[in-house]
Design an enzyme around this catalytic site. Structure first.
Site, PDB file in Angstrom:
ATOM      1  N   ARG A  90      13.022   3.030  -0.323  1.00 27.36           N
ATOM      2  CA  ARG A  90      11.696   3.095  -0.948  1.00 27.36           C
ATOM      3  C   ARG A  90      11.807   3.405  -2.439  1.00 27.36           C
ATOM      4  NH1 ARG A  90       7.965   7.211   1.893  1.00 27.36           N
ATOM      5  NH2 ARG A  90       6.473   6.284   0.466  1.00 27.36           N
ATOM      6  N   ILE A 120       5.587  -3.295  -7.604  1.00 25.36           N
ATOM      7  CA  ILE A 120       4.816  -2.064  -7.821  1.00 25.36           C
ATOM      8  C   ILE A 120       5.417  -0.955  -6.954  1.00 25.36           C
ATOM      9  CG2 ILE A 120       2.532  -0.993  -7.729  1.00 25.36           C
ATOM     10  CD1 ILE A 120       1.325  -3.834  -7.799  1.00 25.36           C
ATOM     11  N   ARG A 121       6.099  -0.012  -7.610  1.00 29.06           N
ATOM     12  CA  ARG A 121       6.801   1.057  -6.866  1.00 29.06           C
ATOM     13  C   ARG A 121       7.499   0.459  -5.630  1.00 29.06           C
ATOM     14  NH1 ARG A 121       2.125   2.863  -8.310  1.00 29.06           N
ATOM     15  NH2 ARG A 121       1.186   2.730  -6.270  1.00 29.06           N
ATOM     16  N   GLU A 156       0.789 -11.845  -3.387  1.00 27.54           N
ATOM     17  CA  GLU A 156      -0.656 -12.084  -3.324  1.00 27.54           C
ATOM     18  C   GLU A 156      -1.344 -11.799  -4.652  1.00 27.54           C
ATOM     19  OE1 GLU A 156       0.897  -9.468  -2.398  1.00 27.54           O
ATOM     20  OE2 GLU A 156      -0.337  -7.668  -2.543  1.00 27.54           O
ATOM     21  N   CYS A 175       6.070  -5.429   0.406  1.00 32.67           N
ATOM     22  CA  CYS A 175       6.221  -4.096  -0.190  1.00 32.67           C
ATOM     23  C   CYS A 175       6.117  -3.003   0.883  1.00 32.67           C
ATOM     24  CB  CYS A 175       5.217  -3.939  -1.325  1.00 32.67           C
ATOM     25  SG  CYS A 175       5.725  -2.694  -2.500  1.00 32.67           S
ATOM     26  N   GLY A 221       0.869  -1.175   0.000  1.00 34.30           N
ATOM     27  CA  GLY A 221       0.000   0.000   0.000  1.00 34.30           C
ATOM     28  C   GLY A 221       0.898   1.214   0.000  1.00 34.30           C
ATOM     29  N   GLU A 222       0.681   2.077   0.926  1.00 35.75           N
ATOM     30  CA  GLU A 222       1.508   3.277   1.051  1.00 35.75           C
ATOM     31  C   GLU A 222       2.042   3.301   2.482  1.00 35.75           C
ATOM     32  OE1 GLU A 222       2.821   5.725  -0.757  1.00 35.75           O
ATOM     33  OE2 GLU A 222       3.533   6.406   1.185  1.00 35.75           O
ATOM     34  N   SER A 223       3.344   3.121   2.603  1.00 36.50           N
ATOM     35  CA  SER A 223       3.898   2.882   3.940  1.00 36.50           C
ATOM     36  C   SER A 223       3.748   4.079   4.880  1.00 36.50           C
ATOM     37  CB  SER A 223       5.369   2.471   3.843  1.00 36.50           C
ATOM     38  OG  SER A 223       6.127   3.474   3.212  1.00 36.50           O
ATOM     39  N   HIS A 251       4.843  -8.348  -4.614  1.00 40.62           N
ATOM     40  CA  HIS A 251       3.477  -8.650  -4.162  1.00 40.62           C
ATOM     41  C   HIS A 251       3.114 -10.098  -4.473  1.00 40.62           C
ATOM     42  CE1 HIS A 251       1.755  -4.616  -3.228  1.00 40.62           C
ATOM     43  NE2 HIS A 251       2.805  -4.225  -3.931  1.00 40.62           N
TER      44      HIS A 251
HETATM   45  N1  GLN Z   1       6.027   2.845  -2.720  1.00 38.57           N
HETATM   46  C1  GLN Z   1       5.213   2.431  -1.614  1.00 38.57           C
HETATM   47  C2  GLN Z   1       5.767   2.961  -0.292  1.00 38.57           C
HETATM   48  O1  GLN Z   1       6.830   3.490  -0.257  1.00 38.57           O
HETATM   49  C3  GLN Z   1       5.108   0.924  -1.540  1.00 38.57           C
HETATM   50  C4  GLN Z   1       4.391   0.421  -2.761  1.00 38.57           C
HETATM   51  C5  GLN Z   1       3.652  -0.871  -2.554  1.00 38.57           C
HETATM   52  O2  GLN Z   1       3.390  -1.304  -1.428  1.00 38.57           O
HETATM   53  N2  GLN Z   1       3.232  -1.447  -3.638  1.00 38.57           N
HETATM   54  O3  GLN Z   1       5.137   2.837   0.697  1.00 38.57           O
END
Ligand code: GLN
Length: 210
Positions: free
Chosen positions: A115, A143-144, A181, A83, A51-53, A179
């Site tokens: 990150r 993903i990112r 999942e 992630c 997600g977004e940490s 990921h």
């Molecule tokens: N770029 C996100 C972060 O720094 C992590 C991306 C992800 O969980 N797919 O939190």
């Protein structure tokens, strides 16, 4: 004891928790979404999704979950961070712009993560990843994604992508940059299930507050 069903929680504050839930249920595990400290009682393992940490870390503080999750780990509970979840597990987040200040996290695993390490142009990709212990490549979706830039002594490196570490284990802690999942291949989740204790740990801090 051995015949008890495995109970695994999925931190459900933000991010890709439903996909982990589906994957674990497919493996016959009882899954509980965790939003409050009391939700940790009776679990053997916990997944922290992607997600977004920064958002997830902040919500974890707002919901008073940081110390209970640390206590769960100290009592023997297994944790799998994917992630953003791996970023939250790490002891150090590298290269955070100073204006963002200290990023709140669990600081449990002896790894340092960078990150968004694969850059903007190729910020998402899928690749067949060689994973230690697996007989064929794992379809890993990035993903990112962060990269694990440094690991401490007790950390076992399980996969690399280029120069970087992307899957690592320390005791009952597992961290992936990618990921697992999202691609329908259960092998990394199966690996996580092997890290679970036989019985759910007693977490003193949790039973004291009910
Ligand atoms: N770029 C996100 C972060 O720094 C992590 C991306 C992800 O969980 N797919 O939190």
């Amino acid at each position: 004891m051995a015949s008890e069903p495995l109970n695994v929680g999925v931190l459900a504050l933000q991010g890709a928790f439903r996909e982990h839930r589906r994957m674990l249920e497919g493996l016959g595990v009882q899954v509980r979404e965790v939003r409050l400290p009391a939700d940790l009682v009776g679990l053997s393992g916990l997944v922290i999704p992607g997600g977004e940490s920064t958002t997830m870390g902040k919500l974890m503080m707002d919901y008073d979950l940081r110390d209970p999750v640390r206590a769960f780990s100290a009592a023997g509970g297994a944790i799998f961070g994917t992630c953003a979840g791996a970023i939250l597990l790490s002891r150090t987040v590298l290269g955070a712009p100073p204006q963002f200040g200290h990023q709140p996290g669990l600081e449990l695993m002896d790894i340092a993560v960078q990150r968004n390490a694969f850059g903007r142009q190729v910020d998402s990709f899928q690749t067949g990843l060689e994973v230690s212990g697996l007989s064929s490549p794992f379809p890993a979706m990035f993903i990112r994604a962060p990269v694990i830039g440094a690991v401490g002594e007790g950390v076992e490196v399980l996969a690399h992508q280029g120069e970087g570490v992307v899957l690592a284990r320390q005791g009952r802690l597992l961290a992936s940059s990618f990921h697992p999942e999202l691609t329908g291949d259960p092998r990394i989740h199966e690996l996580f299930l092997t890290l679970l204790p036989q019985a759910a740990p007693e977490v003193p801090a949790l039973s004291a507050t009910g």
